[in-house]
Write an enzyme that holds these catalytic residues in place. Structure first.
Site, PDB file in Angstrom:
ATOM      1  N   TRP A   1      55.016  43.571  56.508  1.00 30.40           N
ATOM      2  CA  TRP A   1      55.698  42.640  55.585  1.00 30.40           C
ATOM      3  C   TRP A   1      55.782  43.225  54.182  1.00 30.40           C
ATOM      4  O   TRP A   1      55.494  42.530  53.186  1.00 30.40           O
ATOM      5  CB  TRP A   1      54.956  41.290  55.516  1.00 30.40           C
ATOM      6  CG  TRP A   1      54.649  40.704  56.843  1.00 30.40           C
ATOM      7  CD1 TRP A   1      55.555  40.257  57.766  1.00 30.40           C
ATOM      8  CD2 TRP A   1      53.345  40.502  57.416  1.00 30.40           C
ATOM      9  NE1 TRP A   1      54.881  39.795  58.871  1.00 30.40           N
ATOM     10  CE2 TRP A   1      53.535  39.926  58.688  1.00 30.40           C
ATOM     11  CE3 TRP A   1      52.043  40.745  56.978  1.00 30.40           C
ATOM     12  CZ2 TRP A   1      52.479  39.591  59.516  1.00 30.40           C
ATOM     13  CZ3 TRP A   1      50.994  40.414  57.803  1.00 30.40           C
ATOM     14  CH2 TRP A   1      51.202  39.853  59.049  1.00 30.40           C
TER      15      TRP A   1
ATOM     16  N   GLU B   1      51.703  36.957  48.327  1.00 30.70           N
ATOM     17  CA  GLU B   1      50.783  37.189  47.195  1.00 30.70           C
ATOM     18  C   GLU B   1      49.629  36.176  47.200  1.00 30.70           C
ATOM     19  O   GLU B   1      49.162  35.721  46.160  1.00 30.70           O
ATOM     20  CB  GLU B   1      51.541  37.234  45.875  1.00 30.70           C
ATOM     21  CG  GLU B   1      52.542  38.385  45.905  1.00 30.70           C
ATOM     22  CD  GLU B   1      52.907  38.988  44.586  1.00 30.70           C
ATOM     23  OE1 GLU B   1      52.189  38.787  43.607  1.00 30.70           O
ATOM     24  OE2 GLU B   1      53.924  39.702  44.551  1.00 30.70           O
TER      25      GLU B   1
HETATM   26  N1  CAA Z   1      40.246  39.288  40.764  1.00 30.45           N
HETATM   27  C1  CAA Z   1      39.449  40.366  40.611  1.00 30.45           C
HETATM   28  N2  CAA Z   1      38.537  40.731  41.527  1.00 30.45           N
HETATM   29  C2  CAA Z   1      38.418  39.959  42.622  1.00 30.45           C
HETATM   30  C3  CAA Z   1      39.235  38.827  42.842  1.00 30.45           C
HETATM   31  C4  CAA Z   1      40.171  38.499  41.846  1.00 30.45           C
HETATM   32  N3  CAA Z   1      40.985  37.444  41.978  1.00 30.45           N
HETATM   33  N4  CAA Z   1      38.898  38.279  44.023  1.00 30.45           N
HETATM   34  C5  CAA Z   1      37.919  39.018  44.538  1.00 30.45           C
HETATM   35  N5  CAA Z   1      37.629  40.040  43.696  1.00 30.45           N
HETATM   36  C6  CAA Z   1      36.605  41.073  43.877  1.00 30.45           C
HETATM   37  C7  CAA Z   1      35.224  40.453  43.945  1.00 30.45           C
HETATM   38  O1  CAA Z   1      34.644  40.379  42.668  1.00 30.45           O
HETATM   39  C8  CAA Z   1      34.484  41.407  44.868  1.00 30.45           C
HETATM   40  O2  CAA Z   1      34.049  42.547  44.161  1.00 30.45           O
HETATM   41  P1  CAA Z   1      32.468  42.838  43.949  1.00 30.45           P
HETATM   42  O3  CAA Z   1      31.808  42.656  45.277  1.00 30.45           O
HETATM   43  O4  CAA Z   1      32.434  44.217  43.436  1.00 30.45           O
HETATM   44  O5  CAA Z   1      32.034  41.826  42.953  1.00 30.45           O
HETATM   45  C9  CAA Z   1      35.565  41.919  45.804  1.00 30.45           C
HETATM   46  O6  CAA Z   1      36.811  41.693  45.153  1.00 30.45           O
HETATM   47  C10 CAA Z   1      35.561  41.223  47.140  1.00 30.45           C
HETATM   48  O7  CAA Z   1      35.686  39.840  46.908  1.00 30.45           O
HETATM   49  P2  CAA Z   1      35.123  38.751  47.879  1.00 30.45           P
HETATM   50  O8  CAA Z   1      33.723  39.070  48.279  1.00 30.45           O
HETATM   51  O9  CAA Z   1      35.392  37.433  47.243  1.00 30.45           O
HETATM   52  O10 CAA Z   1      36.069  38.968  49.164  1.00 30.45           O
HETATM   53  P3  CAA Z   1      36.508  37.941  50.244  1.00 30.45           P
HETATM   54  O11 CAA Z   1      36.890  38.732  51.417  1.00 30.45           O
HETATM   55  O12 CAA Z   1      35.519  36.839  50.425  1.00 30.45           O
HETATM   56  O13 CAA Z   1      37.799  37.211  49.603  1.00 30.45           O
HETATM   57  C11 CAA Z   1      40.086  37.137  48.927  1.00 30.45           C
HETATM   58  C12 CAA Z   1      38.801  37.917  48.971  1.00 30.45           C
HETATM   59  C13 CAA Z   1      40.150  36.373  47.624  1.00 30.45           C
HETATM   60  C14 CAA Z   1      40.250  36.154  50.080  1.00 30.45           C
HETATM   61  C15 CAA Z   1      41.151  38.242  49.004  1.00 30.45           C
HETATM   62  O14 CAA Z   1      41.033  38.909  50.243  1.00 30.45           O
HETATM   63  C16 CAA Z   1      42.560  37.764  48.804  1.00 30.45           C
HETATM   64  O15 CAA Z   1      42.990  37.557  47.673  1.00 30.45           O
HETATM   65  N6  CAA Z   1      43.322  37.637  49.911  1.00 30.45           N
HETATM   66  C17 CAA Z   1      44.742  37.399  49.815  1.00 30.45           C
HETATM   67  C18 CAA Z   1      45.492  38.699  49.853  1.00 30.45           C
HETATM   68  C19 CAA Z   1      46.823  38.612  49.226  1.00 30.45           C
HETATM   69  O16 CAA Z   1      47.034  37.966  48.208  1.00 30.45           O
HETATM   70  N7  CAA Z   1      47.783  39.330  49.818  1.00 30.45           N
HETATM   71  C20 CAA Z   1      49.088  39.433  49.251  1.00 30.45           C
HETATM   72  C21 CAA Z   1      49.776  40.645  49.788  1.00 30.45           C
HETATM   73  S1  CAA Z   1      50.807  41.437  48.605  1.00 30.45           S
HETATM   74  C22 CAA Z   1      52.293  40.641  48.656  1.00 30.45           C
HETATM   75  O17 CAA Z   1      52.428  39.595  49.226  1.00 30.45           O
HETATM   76  C23 CAA Z   1      53.367  41.290  47.862  1.00 30.45           C
HETATM   77  C24 CAA Z   1      54.728  40.903  48.302  1.00 30.45           C
HETATM   78  O18 CAA Z   1      55.260  41.452  49.217  1.00 30.45           O
HETATM   79  C25 CAA Z   1      55.476  39.898  47.542  1.00 30.45           C
END
Ligand code: CAA
Length: 391
Positions: A168, A375
């Site tokens: 995607w 996103e």
């Molecule tokens: N900002 C900065 N750092 C972040 C963050 C944020 N919003 N969220 C998490 N982190 C960091 C955490 O601090 C952690 O780092 P440390 O361990 O060093 O402190 C690390 O990332 C891992 O975080 P988690 O332990 O919270 O990880 P998780 O697996 O429990 O959850 C999540 C992470 C928030 C669910 C993440 O996986 C997420 O955002 N998922 C969604 C993915 C996404 O948005 N995909 C979009 C694809 S791109 C797209 O769509 C573009 C397009 O084509 C239009």
């Protein structure tokens, strides 16, 4: 639609739209009306990428709005960017997602975290629109669960060997510069992930299937396949293991762009509905004069204004270098729900005409859905918002 300077006081934020902001909004509105609207139904029907229009977006400075001028960008703030995104998305969400990914994921990521060499080599091309960028995080088995990267980037000394599939990917077929997230050291979990700049044409890098989508049909969404792709070490962004943090930090800003897109889709549907309600007659009067329609329009404009405030707030916090993680997630969550709801109401107001393509609202309704998914889904935005409550 305000034309004078608008001032909003919001949680200590003194929000002013300067003359420059208003000029950007006017320029984006003119471009959308004059150059995106013609042919939009055909491009949507044929799922045809708006190549000419994207080229024009580059010429007009919409592809690298926030990039400093020394790297070919517009040197503008995030508020200018969301104003332009809103206007362009009112008409053409396929074009605006190309713009959003290029600006807030690819250009911002390189500008904030790239080396000087990377900026000289890649950012300038992206900011001027000479090349289009793609952000390659999602995989067949890793959408919301983005730490579960199956794509690997094995450390081979002075280069990485990349293997895997990305799914995607917006701009997948048209992009020349891809930011690819991949796992280098599985033992280290998310701290063993890297982001590599991979150029189209690198041996082993193949563009896969083009997706046949419900909405944003003219945007170019592909899977990308990597088989033993050699990527030089100097193409890694940040230190070893910074890739996941890079993706998350970049997505925080990306979500403001998609929130602005959702806002634009909702506002576009509202504007068409207001106009139509004053043209269409039923039971001997304009349908606007029926309270049922007035209530719909009143609710639409209220929710859209609320979404707009959340979007502007997130943008302004980013511009002021304050924490905008939660504000961006709130803006995207709320604006995307408003977009889905308002476009559905717009189809209802248009009745039978709303269900056919030439009246545009059915396209906006189909386009709105993706803003609740990409996103970070709405469910992920709620997770981000909740985590920030106790951080
Ligand atoms: N900002 C900065 N750092 C972040 C963050 C944020 N919003 N969220 C998490 N982190 C960091 C955490 O601090 C952690 O780092 P440390 O361990 O060093 O402190 C690390 O990332 C891992 O975080 P988690 O332990 O919270 O990880 P998780 O697996 O429990 O959850 C999540 C992470 C928030 C669910 C993440 O996986 C997420 O955002 N998922 C969604 C993915 C996404 O948005 N995909 C979009 C694809 S791109 C797209 O769509 C573009 C397009 O084509 C239009």
């Amino acid at each position: 639609m305000a034309t004078a300077t608008a001032t909003v006081e919001l949680q200590g934020l003194n929000f002013n739209l300067s003359e420059e902001h208003q000029a950007v909004r006017e320029a984006a509105r003119d471009f959308a009306q004059n150059e995106l609207l013609p042919g939009i139904v055909e491009r949507d029907n044929e799922a045809r990428f708006p190549a000419e229009q994207v080229k024009r977006m580059g010429e007009l400075g919409f592809m690298g709005m926030m990039v400093p001028p020394e790297y070919g960008g517009g040197g503008m703030d995030t508020v200018s960017y969301v104003l332009a995104m809103e206007e362009i998305s009112k008409i053409d969400a396929s074009a605006s997602v190309v713009m959003s990914v290029n600006n807030s994921l690819v250009c911002y990521g390189l500008e904030a975290f790239g080396t000087e060499d990377q900026k000289q080599t890649y950012l300038t091309r992206l900011a001027t629109g000479e090349s289009i960028g793609a952000f390659c995080l999602s995989e067949p088995e890793a959408g919301s669960d983005a730490t579960s990267q199956a794509t690997t980037a094995d450390d081979k000394g002075d280069y990485y060997l990349v293997n895997g599939t990305k799914n995607w990917i917006t701009n997948g077929g048209t992009s020349e510069i891809c930011l690819v997230i991949a796992q280098t050291d599985r033992q280290k979990g998310h701290r063993g992930i890297n982001c590599l700049i991979v150029e189209k044409g690198t041996p082993g890098f193949v563009v896969g299937k083009k997706e046949d989508k419900m909405g944003i049909r003219a945007s170019d969404t592909h899977s990308l396949l990597f088989t033993d792709v050699k990527v030089p070490k100097e193409n890694r962004i940040g230190d070893d293991g910074f890739g996941f943090k890079f993706a998350m930090s970049t997505l925080n800003g990306g979500r403001i762009g998609i929130a602005a897109q959702a806002l634009g889709i909702a506002a576009g549907a509202y504007e068409l509905s207001l106009k139509y309600s004053q043209e269409r007659k039923a039971f001997g009067k304009q349908i606007f004069d029926h309270q049922a329609i007035q209530f719909k329009l009143a609710e639409m404009v209220t929710k859209i204004e609320a979404a707009r405030l959340l979007v502007y707030k997130a943008a302004r916090l980013k511009d002021e270098h304050k924490d905008y993680v939660q504000a961006a997630a709130m803006a995207k969550l709320f604006a995307s729900d408003v977009a889905m709801w308002a476009t559905t109401e717009a189809v209802q107001i248009h009745g039978g005409y709303g269900y056919v393509k030439e009246f545009h609202v059915e396209r906006l309704m189909r386009d709105a859905k993706i803003t609740q998914i990409y996103e970070g889904t709405s469910e992920i935005q709620k997770l981000v918002i909740a985590r920030e409550l106790i951080r």
